[in-house]
Write a protein that holds these residues in place. Structure first.
Motif, PDB file in Angstrom:
ATOM      1  N   ARG A 120       0.420  10.440   0.975  1.00 42.72           N
ATOM      2  CA  ARG A 120       0.132   9.022   1.223  1.00 42.72           C
ATOM      3  C   ARG A 120       1.013   8.118   0.366  1.00 42.72           C
ATOM      4  O   ARG A 120       1.238   6.965   0.702  1.00 42.72           O
ATOM      5  N   GLY A 121       1.510   8.657  -0.742  1.00 42.66           N
ATOM      6  CA  GLY A 121       2.395   7.907  -1.615  1.00 42.66           C
ATOM      7  C   GLY A 121       3.860   8.056  -1.266  1.00 42.66           C
ATOM      8  O   GLY A 121       4.726   7.728  -2.080  1.00 42.66           O
ATOM      9  N   LEU A 122       4.161   8.535  -0.066  1.00 39.94           N
ATOM     10  CA  LEU A 122       5.548   8.715   0.376  1.00 39.94           C
ATOM     11  C   LEU A 122       5.745   8.054   1.740  1.00 39.94           C
ATOM     12  O   LEU A 122       4.793   7.953   2.519  1.00 39.94           O
ATOM     13  N   PRO A 123       6.981   7.632   2.077  1.00 44.03           N
ATOM     14  CA  PRO A 123       8.168   7.672   1.220  1.00 44.03           C
ATOM     15  C   PRO A 123       8.142   6.573   0.159  1.00 44.03           C
ATOM     16  O   PRO A 123       7.566   5.506   0.382  1.00 44.03           O
ATOM     17  N   ALA A 124       8.765   6.857  -0.973  1.00 43.68           N
ATOM     18  CA  ALA A 124       8.921   5.828  -1.999  1.00 43.68           C
ATOM     19  C   ALA A 124       9.799   4.708  -1.458  1.00 43.68           C
ATOM     20  O   ALA A 124      10.601   4.911  -0.546  1.00 43.68           O
ATOM     21  N   HIS A 125       9.646   3.520  -2.025  1.00 43.82           N
ATOM     22  CA  HIS A 125      10.401   2.329  -1.633  1.00 43.82           C
ATOM     23  C   HIS A 125      10.048   1.853  -0.231  1.00 43.82           C
ATOM     24  O   HIS A 125      10.871   1.224   0.441  1.00 43.82           O
ATOM     25  N   ARG A 126       8.818   2.158   0.206  1.00 43.43           N
ATOM     26  CA  ARG A 126       8.229   1.473   1.350  1.00 43.43           C
ATOM     27  C   ARG A 126       6.942   0.831   0.861  1.00 43.43           C
ATOM     28  O   ARG A 126       6.307   1.301  -0.091  1.00 43.43           O
ATOM     29  N   ALA A 127       6.556  -0.264   1.515  1.00 39.99           N
ATOM     30  CA  ALA A 127       5.568  -1.158   0.931  1.00 39.99           C
ATOM     31  C   ALA A 127       4.195  -0.520   0.743  1.00 39.99           C
ATOM     32  O   ALA A 127       3.603  -0.652  -0.330  1.00 39.99           O
ATOM     33  N   PHE A 128       3.651   0.150   1.774  1.00 36.93           N
ATOM     34  CA  PHE A 128       2.316   0.709   1.557  1.00 36.93           C
ATOM     35  C   PHE A 128       2.322   1.873   0.570  1.00 36.93           C
ATOM     36  O   PHE A 128       1.497   1.889  -0.363  1.00 36.93           O
ATOM     37  N   PRO A 129       3.194   2.882   0.697  1.00 36.35           N
ATOM     38  CA  PRO A 129       3.157   3.987  -0.273  1.00 36.35           C
ATOM     39  C   PRO A 129       3.306   3.509  -1.718  1.00 36.35           C
ATOM     40  O   PRO A 129       2.613   4.013  -2.617  1.00 36.35           O
ATOM     41  N   ASP A 130       4.178   2.544  -1.955  1.00 35.56           N
ATOM     42  CA  ASP A 130       4.358   2.050  -3.328  1.00 35.56           C
ATOM     43  C   ASP A 130       3.106   1.318  -3.818  1.00 35.56           C
ATOM     44  O   ASP A 130       2.703   1.458  -4.973  1.00 35.56           O
ATOM     45  N   ALA A 131       2.483   0.509  -2.933  1.00 34.62           N
ATOM     46  CA  ALA A 131       1.248  -0.191  -3.322  1.00 34.62           C
ATOM     47  C   ALA A 131       0.137   0.814  -3.610  1.00 34.62           C
ATOM     48  O   ALA A 131      -0.659   0.637  -4.543  1.00 34.62           O
ATOM     49  N   TYR A 132       0.079   1.874  -2.824  1.00 36.00           N
ATOM     50  CA  TYR A 132      -0.939   2.916  -2.983  1.00 36.00           C
ATOM     51  C   TYR A 132      -0.796   3.603  -4.345  1.00 36.00           C
ATOM     52  O   TYR A 132      -1.782   3.803  -5.065  1.00 36.00           O
ATOM     53  N   VAL A 133       0.434   3.942  -4.726  1.00 37.53           N
ATOM     54  CA  VAL A 133       0.675   4.574  -6.027  1.00 37.53           C
ATOM     55  C   VAL A 133       0.328   3.601  -7.157  1.00 37.53           C
ATOM     56  O   VAL A 133      -0.370   3.958  -8.115  1.00 37.53           O
ATOM     57  N   THR A 134       0.788   2.356  -7.032  1.00 31.91           N
ATOM     58  CA  THR A 134       0.501   1.348  -8.057  1.00 31.91           C
ATOM     59  C   THR A 134      -0.996   1.151  -8.235  1.00 31.91           C
ATOM     60  O   THR A 134      -1.482   0.944  -9.353  1.00 31.91           O
ATOM     61  N   ALA A 135      -1.750   1.204  -7.136  1.00 28.44           N
ATOM     62  CA  ALA A 135      -3.198   1.004  -7.205  1.00 28.44           C
ATOM     63  C   ALA A 135      -3.874   2.045  -8.084  1.00 28.44           C
ATOM     64  O   ALA A 135      -4.867   1.751  -8.757  1.00 28.44           O
ATOM     65  N   HIS A 136      -3.349   3.254  -8.111  1.00 23.57           N
ATOM     66  CA  HIS A 136      -3.922   4.279  -8.989  1.00 23.57           C
ATOM     67  C   HIS A 136      -3.660   3.958 -10.457  1.00 23.57           C
ATOM     68  O   HIS A 136      -4.523   4.183 -11.308  1.00 23.57           O
ATOM     69  N   HIS A 137      -2.466   3.421 -10.744  1.00 24.03           N
ATOM     70  CA  HIS A 137      -2.198   2.998 -12.123  1.00 24.03           C
ATOM     71  C   HIS A 137      -3.123   1.842 -12.504  1.00 24.03           C
ATOM     72  O   HIS A 137      -3.699   1.832 -13.594  1.00 24.03           O
ATOM     73  N   LEU A 138      -3.257   0.872 -11.596  1.00 20.75           N
ATOM     74  CA  LEU A 138      -4.115  -0.280 -11.876  1.00 20.75           C
ATOM     75  C   LEU A 138      -5.557   0.155 -12.098  1.00 20.75           C
ATOM     76  O   LEU A 138      -6.212  -0.315 -13.044  1.00 20.75           O
TER      77      LEU A 138
END
Length: 253
Positions: free
Chosen positions: A154-172
């Motif tokens: 779900r966190g792929l591909p990198a540098h696309r808007a939803f996968p990057d937001a999804y990964v960031t949400a886990h950090h947040l």
């Protein structure tokens, strides 16, 4: 009786034609919400999503090579001003917006579009909470931290808007469970507090380890994050302020 909608912080990620509006414009927006649960813990909330956006100009080859969005992919897409408010100011009412290096998103997500929302920069907060990370990019934090529950695909591909937001949400989510919303917003409003020297003979050292003569030179650096970090370390040496991981008392701010 319906349960009340929870408080949310919406993580957003933009793909664009470049980094300097108004010359450049949005070509995709993605989002993933993080919500405060009844148990007082923050968790990912909902499915998130993405919308392709017509930037009104051709996509430069250099940026296409990053996100792989082509002119034909967005030719029939809606304009940014037609989708921005529904994404940036959602119901249930969001407490804040968040992004990794949010200063970039804030250029395109103006206060008029966000209803004056506060922002949380997960990059600046990572510098404070996880100073031992080998780097602080979204993807390095992903593989260094291995956040619980992150579905790799779900966190792929990198540098696309939803996968990057999804990964960031886990950090947040994890940052919100370590520090308060108010603290994360406060850190975001200040320059980045760097845990290690970025360049020069002392590159890679903790700021506490360098000689004062070297520290003084960084006080006039062109980079505001380096200046701020040097000023903070100098204040610590003079009896005020600190560098590095915040104390438990400070995290309760």
């Amino acid at each position: 009786m319906r349960r009340p909608q929870p408080q949310i912080i919406r993580v957003v990620d933009l793909e664009t034609t470049g980094s300097a509006p108004p010359a450049h414009a949005v070509c995709e927006v993605g989002w993933q919400d993080v919500a405060l649960g009844e148990d007082g813990r923050w968790e990912l909330y909902g499915e998130g999503g993405n919308i392709l956006v017509n930037p009104g100009r051709s996509m430069p080859p250099i940026t296409q090579a990053v996100h792989h969005i082509r002119d034909e992919d967005v030719a029939d897409a809606p304009w940014w001003h037609d989708v921005a408010r529904q994404v940036l100011d959602p119901y249930p009412r969001r407490v804040a917006l968040a992004a990794h290096r949010s200063a970039f998103e804030e250029q395109f997500c103006t206060p008029a579009l966000t209803h004056g929302a506060d922002w949380i920069c997960t990059w600046k907060c990572a510098l404070r909470l996880w100073p031992d990370s080998p780097s602080f990019s979204n993807q390095v934090l992903r593989y260094w931290r291995k956040p619980h529950g992150l579905v790799h695909e779900r966190g792929l591909p990198a540098h696309r808007a939803f996968p990057d937001a999804y990964v960031t949400a886990h950090h947040l989510r994890d940052q919100l469970n370590e520090a308060s919303v108010a603290q994360l917003i406060e850190w975001t409003k200040a320059p980045g507090l760097l845990p290690r020297v970025r360049y020069g003979p002392d590159r890679g050292k903790d700021w506490r380890e360098i000689e004062e003569e070297s520290l003084v030179k960084f006080l006039t650096d062109r980079d505001p994050d380096i200046r701020f970090t040097a000023e903070t370390e100098m204040a610590r040496r003079r009896g005020g302020g600190h560098v590095g991981r915040a104390t438990a008392q400070e995290l309760l701010l």
